[in-house]
Motif scaffolding. Sequence first.
Motif, short mmCIF file in Angstrom:
data_model
loop_
_atom_site.label_atom_id
_atom_site.label_comp_id
_atom_site.label_asym_id
_atom_site.label_seq_id
_atom_site.Cartn_x
_atom_site.Cartn_y
_atom_site.Cartn_z
N TYR A 1 2.59 19.85 1.45
CA TYR A 1 1.37 19.04 1.33
C TYR A 1 0.98 18.47 2.69
O TYR A 1 -0.18 18.55 3.09
N ILE A 2 1.93 17.92 3.43
CA ILE A 2 1.64 17.32 4.73
C ILE A 2 1.21 18.39 5.73
O ILE A 2 0.27 18.19 6.50
N ILE A 3 1.87 19.54 5.70
CA ILE A 3 1.48 20.63 6.60
C ILE A 3 0.05 21.07 6.32
O ILE A 3 -0.74 21.29 7.24
N GLU A 4 -0.30 21.17 5.03
CA GLU A 4 -1.67 21.57 4.67
C GLU A 4 -2.70 20.53 5.14
O GLU A 4 -3.77 20.90 5.63
N LEU A 5 -2.36 19.25 5.03
CA LEU A 5 -3.27 18.21 5.52
C LEU A 5 -3.49 18.32 7.02
O LEU A 5 -4.63 18.24 7.50
N VAL A 6 -2.42 18.53 7.76
CA VAL A 6 -2.53 18.64 9.21
C VAL A 6 -3.30 19.90 9.59
O VAL A 6 -4.20 19.85 10.45
N GLN A 7 -2.98 21.02 8.95
CA GLN A 7 -3.68 22.27 9.27
C GLN A 7 -5.17 22.17 8.97
O GLN A 7 -5.99 22.68 9.72
N THR A 8 -5.52 21.51 7.87
CA THR A 8 -6.93 21.34 7.53
C THR A 8 -7.67 20.57 8.63
O THR A 8 -8.78 20.94 9.02
N LYS B 1 -4.70 12.48 11.83
CA LYS B 1 -4.28 11.25 11.14
C LYS B 1 -3.87 11.58 9.72
O LYS B 1 -4.49 12.40 9.05
N LEU B 2 -2.81 10.92 9.24
CA LEU B 2 -2.37 11.03 7.86
C LEU B 2 -2.43 9.66 7.22
O LEU B 2 -1.95 8.68 7.78
#
Length: 71
Positions: free
Chosen positions: A34-41, A53-54
Amino acid sequence: VIFVPASCAGVIQPCDVGLQHFYKNHNCLAATKYIIELVQTQINTAIPPNEVKLSILLPPFGNASAEWVVH
């Protein structure tokens, strides 16, 4: 509520530990994905990596963690 007869908890405990390990490992992998997908997006939308930013607020992660359990 399940009644466990006397002296039987030790028989059931290894199963409980094994199931918890699977559950925790599944959630850890789902959280990482989930975190990797947020960063990649964010990076794919031309945000420089140093400006990614997360959100650490509960609602986004609360909803995501519920989804991890379902899938």
